[in-house]
Motif scaffolding. Structure first.
Motif, PDB file in Angstrom:
ATOM      1  N   ARG A  72       0.815  -1.212   0.000  1.00  0.00           N
ATOM      2  CA  ARG A  72       0.000   0.000   0.000  1.00  0.00           C
ATOM      3  C   ARG A  72       0.845   1.258   0.000  1.00  0.00           C
ATOM      4  O   ARG A  72       0.373   2.320  -0.365  1.00  0.00           O
ATOM      5  CB  ARG A  72      -0.904   0.020   1.228  1.00  0.00           C
ATOM      6  N   GLY A  73       2.091   1.123   0.466  1.00  0.00           N
ATOM      7  CA  GLY A  73       2.979   2.268   0.461  1.00  0.00           C
ATOM      8  C   GLY A  73       2.965   3.089   1.734  1.00  0.00           C
ATOM      9  O   GLY A  73       3.862   3.893   1.953  1.00  0.00           O
ATOM     10  N   THR A  74       1.968   2.900   2.591  1.00  0.00           N
ATOM     11  CA  THR A  74       1.883   3.695   3.808  1.00  0.00           C
ATOM     12  C   THR A  74       2.522   2.955   4.970  1.00  0.00           C
ATOM     13  O   THR A  74       2.622   1.734   4.977  1.00  0.00           O
ATOM     14  CB  THR A  74       0.421   3.999   4.154  1.00  0.00           C
ATOM     15  N   ILE A  75       2.932   3.694   5.969  1.00  0.00           N
ATOM     16  CA  ILE A  75       3.638   3.137   7.119  1.00  0.00           C
ATOM     17  C   ILE A  75       2.746   2.115   7.820  1.00  0.00           C
ATOM     18  O   ILE A  75       1.533   2.311   7.958  1.00  0.00           O
ATOM     19  CB  ILE A  75       4.070   4.266   8.079  1.00  0.00           C
ATOM     20  N   ALA A  76       3.327   1.019   8.226  1.00  0.00           N
ATOM     21  CA  ALA A  76       2.554  -0.080   8.788  1.00  0.00           C
ATOM     22  C   ALA A  76       3.404  -0.879   9.763  1.00  0.00           C
ATOM     23  O   ALA A  76       4.641  -0.846   9.701  1.00  0.00           O
ATOM     24  CB  ALA A  76       2.048  -0.990   7.669  1.00  0.00           C
ATOM     25  N   THR A  77       2.714  -1.607  10.655  1.00  0.00           N
ATOM     26  CA  THR A  77       3.413  -2.406  11.651  1.00  0.00           C
ATOM     27  C   THR A  77       3.084  -3.891  11.567  1.00  0.00           C
ATOM     28  O   THR A  77       3.761  -4.699  12.191  1.00  0.00           O
ATOM     29  CB  THR A  77       3.085  -1.916  13.074  1.00  0.00           C
ATOM     30  N   LEU A  78       2.042  -4.249  10.848  1.00  0.00           N
ATOM     31  CA  LEU A  78       1.614  -5.642  10.785  1.00  0.00           C
ATOM     32  C   LEU A  78       2.283  -6.370   9.632  1.00  0.00           C
ATOM     33  O   LEU A  78       2.364  -5.847   8.519  1.00  0.00           O
ATOM     34  CB  LEU A  78       0.095  -5.725  10.628  1.00  0.00           C
ATOM     35  N   ILE A  79       2.717  -7.582   9.905  1.00  0.00           N
ATOM     36  CA  ILE A  79       3.385  -8.375   8.882  1.00  0.00           C
ATOM     37  C   ILE A  79       2.506  -8.553   7.658  1.00  0.00           C
ATOM     38  O   ILE A  79       2.993  -8.492   6.519  1.00  0.00           O
ATOM     39  CB  ILE A  79       3.802  -9.739   9.461  1.00  0.00           C
ATOM     40  N   VAL A  80       1.227  -8.756   7.853  1.00  0.00           N
ATOM     41  CA  VAL A  80       0.318  -9.017   6.729  1.00  0.00           C
ATOM     42  C   VAL A  80       0.226  -7.828   5.767  1.00  0.00           C
ATOM     43  O   VAL A  80      -0.232  -7.980   4.639  1.00  0.00           O
ATOM     44  CB  VAL A  80      -1.087  -9.396   7.210  1.00  0.00           C
ATOM     45  N   GLU A  81       0.650  -6.663   6.207  1.00  0.00           N
ATOM     46  CA  GLU A  81       0.589  -5.478   5.352  1.00  0.00           C
ATOM     47  C   GLU A  81       1.795  -5.366   4.434  1.00  0.00           C
ATOM     48  O   GLU A  81       1.839  -4.488   3.581  1.00  0.00           O
ATOM     49  CB  GLU A  81       0.473  -4.225   6.212  1.00  0.00           C
ATOM     50  N   TYR A  82       2.782  -6.235   4.638  1.00  0.00           N
ATOM     51  CA  TYR A  82       4.022  -6.165   3.879  1.00  0.00           C
ATOM     52  C   TYR A  82       4.069  -7.261   2.816  1.00  0.00           C
ATOM     53  O   TYR A  82       3.838  -8.441   3.106  1.00  0.00           O
ATOM     54  CB  TYR A  82       5.223  -6.297   4.810  1.00  0.00           C
ATOM     55  N   ASP A  83       4.373  -6.849   1.602  1.00  0.00           N
ATOM     56  CA  ASP A  83       4.405  -7.794   0.494  1.00  0.00           C
ATOM     57  C   ASP A  83       5.803  -8.061  -0.046  1.00  0.00           C
ATOM     58  O   ASP A  83       6.037  -9.079  -0.675  1.00  0.00           O
ATOM     59  CB  ASP A  83       3.535  -7.279  -0.660  1.00  0.00           C
ATOM     60  N   TYR A  84       6.712  -7.135   0.167  1.00  0.00           N
ATOM     61  CA  TYR A  84       8.063  -7.278  -0.360  1.00  0.00           C
ATOM     62  C   TYR A  84       9.018  -7.466   0.803  1.00  0.00           C
ATOM     63  O   TYR A  84       9.013  -6.689   1.757  1.00  0.00           O
ATOM     64  CB  TYR A  84       8.450  -6.040  -1.172  1.00  0.00           C
ATOM     65  N   TRP A  85       9.851  -8.512   0.694  1.00  0.00           N
ATOM     66  CA  TRP A  85      10.763  -8.874   1.772  1.00  0.00           C
ATOM     67  C   TRP A  85      12.153  -9.146   1.231  1.00  0.00           C
ATOM     68  O   TRP A  85      12.322  -9.685   0.135  1.00  0.00           O
ATOM     69  CB  TRP A  85      10.267 -10.142   2.481  1.00  0.00           C
ATOM     70  N   GLY A  86      13.143  -8.791   2.037  1.00  0.00           N
ATOM     71  CA  GLY A  86      14.504  -9.172   1.728  1.00  0.00           C
ATOM     72  C   GLY A  86      14.791 -10.566   2.270  1.00  0.00           C
ATOM     73  O   GLY A  86      13.925 -11.194   2.878  1.00  0.00           O
ATOM     74  N   GLN A  87      16.017 -11.027   2.054  1.00  0.00           N
ATOM     75  CA  GLN A  87      16.411 -12.359   2.492  1.00  0.00           C
ATOM     76  C   GLN A  87      16.823 -12.394   3.948  1.00  0.00           C
ATOM     77  O   GLN A  87      16.920 -13.472   4.540  1.00  0.00           O
ATOM     78  CB  GLN A  87      17.561 -12.865   1.611  1.00  0.00           C
ATOM     79  N   GLY A  88      17.100 -11.258   4.520  1.00  0.00           N
ATOM     80  CA  GLY A  88      17.463 -11.205   5.922  1.00  0.00           C
ATOM     81  C   GLY A  88      18.961 -11.145   6.153  1.00  0.00           C
ATOM     82  O   GLY A  88      19.755 -11.587   5.321  1.00  0.00           O
ATOM     83  N   THR A  89      19.335 -10.591   7.293  1.00  0.00           N
ATOM     84  CA  THR A  89      20.733 -10.548   7.710  1.00  0.00           C
ATOM     85  C   THR A  89      20.794 -10.934   9.188  1.00  0.00           C
ATOM     86  O   THR A  89      19.975 -10.483   9.995  1.00  0.00           O
ATOM     87  CB  THR A  89      21.345  -9.156   7.459  1.00  0.00           C
ATOM     88  N   GLN A  90      21.747 -11.792   9.518  1.00  0.00           N
ATOM     89  CA  GLN A  90      21.840 -12.328  10.873  1.00  0.00           C
ATOM     90  C   GLN A  90      22.527 -11.325  11.802  1.00  0.00           C
ATOM     91  O   GLN A  90      23.596 -10.794  11.481  1.00  0.00           O
ATOM     92  CB  GLN A  90      22.633 -13.631  10.868  1.00  0.00           C
ATOM     93  N   VAL A  91      21.909 -11.115  12.941  1.00  0.00           N
ATOM     94  CA  VAL A  91      22.510 -10.313  14.008  1.00  0.00           C
ATOM     95  C   VAL A  91      22.640 -11.212  15.232  1.00  0.00           C
ATOM     96  O   VAL A  91      21.652 -11.811  15.671  1.00  0.00           O
ATOM     97  CB  VAL A  91      21.653  -9.084  14.343  1.00  0.00           C
ATOM     98  N   THR A  92      23.845 -11.312  15.752  1.00  0.00           N
ATOM     99  CA  THR A  92      24.097 -12.120  16.934  1.00  0.00           C
ATOM    100  C   THR A  92      24.766 -11.242  17.982  1.00  0.00           C
ATOM    101  O   THR A  92      25.800 -10.625  17.706  1.00  0.00           O
ATOM    102  CB  THR A  92      24.999 -13.315  16.613  1.00  0.00           C
ATOM    103  N   VAL A  93      24.176 -11.200  19.158  1.00  0.00           N
ATOM    104  CA  VAL A  93      24.705 -10.374  20.240  1.00  0.00           C
ATOM    105  C   VAL A  93      25.148 -11.292  21.369  1.00  0.00           C
ATOM    106  O   VAL A  93      24.352 -12.059  21.915  1.00  0.00           O
ATOM    107  CB  VAL A  93      23.652  -9.382  20.743  1.00  0.00           C
TER     108      VAL A  93
END
Length: 124
Positions: free
Chosen positions: A101-122
Protein backbone atom coordinates in the motif's frame (compact mmCIF):
# COMPACT_ATOMS: atom_id res chain seq x y z
CA UNK A 1 8.48 -5.91 -8.17
CA UNK A 2 10.59 -4.35 -5.44
CA UNK A 3 13.82 -6.19 -4.60
CA UNK A 4 15.34 -5.72 -1.16
CA UNK A 5 18.82 -6.73 -0.02
CA UNK A 6 19.93 -6.38 3.59
CA UNK A 7 23.48 -6.03 4.83
CA UNK A 8 25.37 -5.01 7.95
CA UNK A 9 24.53 -7.87 10.25
CA UNK A 10 27.15 -9.71 12.23
CA UNK A 11 28.41 -10.47 15.68
CA UNK A 12 28.39 -7.79 18.36
CA UNK A 13 28.89 -7.68 22.08
CA UNK A 14 26.17 -6.65 24.45
CA UNK A 15 26.16 -2.89 24.72
CA UNK A 16 27.59 -2.51 21.25
CA UNK A 17 26.11 -1.15 18.04
CA UNK A 18 25.33 -2.30 14.55
CA UNK A 19 23.95 -0.50 11.53
CA UNK A 20 21.83 -2.48 9.13
CA UNK A 21 21.23 -1.36 5.58
CA UNK A 22 18.62 -2.39 3.06
CA UNK A 23 19.11 -1.53 -0.60
CA UNK A 24 16.05 -1.44 -2.81
CA UNK A 25 15.71 -1.79 -6.55
CA UNK A 26 13.10 -2.51 -9.17
CA UNK A 27 10.53 0.16 -8.35
CA UNK A 28 10.42 3.74 -7.15
CA UNK A 29 11.75 3.40 -3.63
CA UNK A 30 10.42 6.76 -2.47
CA UNK A 31 6.84 5.58 -3.11
CA UNK A 32 7.09 3.08 -0.28
CA UNK A 33 7.10 3.17 3.45
CA UNK A 34 9.65 0.68 4.77
CA UNK A 35 9.91 -1.55 7.78
CA UNK A 36 12.31 -3.76 9.71
CA UNK A 37 11.26 -7.04 11.27
CA UNK A 38 13.18 -9.74 13.07
CA UNK A 39 12.84 -13.42 13.79
CA UNK A 40 14.68 -15.16 16.59
CA UNK A 41 15.15 -18.94 16.64
CA UNK A 42 11.93 -20.67 17.61
CA UNK A 43 9.96 -17.43 17.63
CA UNK A 44 7.59 -15.68 15.29
CA UNK A 45 8.68 -12.82 13.13
CA UNK A 46 8.06 -9.52 14.88
CA UNK A 47 7.90 -5.85 14.02
CA UNK A 48 10.92 -3.72 14.89
CA UNK A 49 10.55 -0.33 13.20
CA UNK A 50 8.92 1.42 10.26
CA UNK A 51 9.37 4.68 8.42
CA UNK A 52 7.10 6.60 6.06
CA UNK A 53 8.02 7.26 2.44
CA UNK A 54 9.28 10.74 3.30
CA UNK A 55 11.01 9.75 6.50
CA UNK A 56 8.81 12.14 8.43
CA UNK A 57 7.07 9.47 10.46
CA UNK A 58 8.60 6.56 12.32
CA UNK A 59 7.27 3.77 14.52
CA UNK A 60 9.12 1.46 16.88
CA UNK A 61 8.42 -1.67 18.85
CA UNK A 62 8.58 -1.08 22.58
CA UNK A 63 11.44 -3.56 22.83
CA UNK A 64 13.75 -1.35 20.74
CA UNK A 65 12.40 2.13 21.41
CA UNK A 66 15.18 4.42 22.53
CA UNK A 67 17.87 2.02 21.29
CA UNK A 68 17.16 1.84 17.57
CA UNK A 69 16.73 4.46 14.89
CA UNK A 70 15.25 3.84 11.46
CA UNK A 71 16.15 6.23 8.67
CA UNK A 72 16.19 6.34 4.89
CA UNK A 73 18.01 7.96 2.03
CA UNK A 74 15.70 8.08 -0.97
CA UNK A 75 18.50 9.28 -3.22
CA UNK A 76 20.37 6.05 -2.43
CA UNK A 77 17.28 3.81 -2.35
CA UNK A 78 18.35 2.63 1.07
CA UNK A 79 16.79 2.27 4.48
CA UNK A 80 18.86 1.89 7.64
CA UNK A 81 18.42 0.54 11.13
CA UNK A 82 20.91 1.85 13.67
CA UNK A 83 20.93 -0.39 16.71
CA UNK A 84 22.65 0.73 19.91
CA UNK A 85 22.93 -0.73 23.40
CA UNK A 86 22.50 -4.18 21.92
CA UNK A 87 21.21 -6.97 24.10
CA UNK A 88 21.50 -10.75 23.66
CA UNK A 89 17.74 -10.83 23.11
CA UNK A 90 18.27 -8.75 19.97
CA UNK A 91 19.81 -11.83 18.37
CA UNK A 92 17.72 -12.66 15.32
CA UNK A 93 17.55 -12.55 11.57
CA UNK A 94 16.59 -9.04 10.57
CA UNK A 95 14.45 -8.44 7.50
CA UNK A 96 13.56 -5.27 5.71
CA UNK A 97 10.21 -5.10 4.00
CA UNK A 98 7.88 -2.81 2.11
CA UNK A 99 4.11 -2.66 2.31
CA UNK A 100 2.33 -2.81 -1.04
CA UNK A 101 0.00 0.00 0.00
CA UNK A 102 2.98 2.27 0.46
CA UNK A 103 1.88 3.69 3.81
CA UNK A 104 3.64 3.14 7.12
CA UNK A 105 2.55 -0.08 8.79
CA UNK A 106 3.41 -2.41 11.65
CA UNK A 107 1.61 -5.64 10.79
CA UNK A 108 3.39 -8.38 8.88
CA UNK A 109 0.32 -9.02 6.73
CA UNK A 110 0.59 -5.48 5.35
CA UNK A 111 4.02 -6.17 3.88
CA UNK A 112 4.41 -7.79 0.49
CA UNK A 113 8.06 -7.28 -0.36
CA UNK A 114 10.76 -8.87 1.77
CA UNK A 115 14.50 -9.17 1.73
CA UNK A 116 16.41 -12.36 2.49
CA UNK A 117 17.46 -11.21 5.92
CA UNK A 118 20.73 -10.55 7.71
CA UNK A 119 21.84 -12.33 10.87
CA UNK A 120 22.51 -10.31 14.01
CA UNK A 121 24.10 -12.12 16.93
CA UNK A 122 24.71 -10.37 20.24
CA UNK A 123 26.96 -12.05 22.76
CA UNK A 124 26.73 -11.40 26.47
Amino acid sequence: QLQLVESGGGLAQAGGSLRLSCAASGRTFSNYAMGWFRQAPGKEREFVAAISWSGGSTLYADSVKGRCTISRDNAKNTVYLQMNSLKPEDTAIYYCAAPSRGTIATLIVEYDYWGQGTQVTVSS
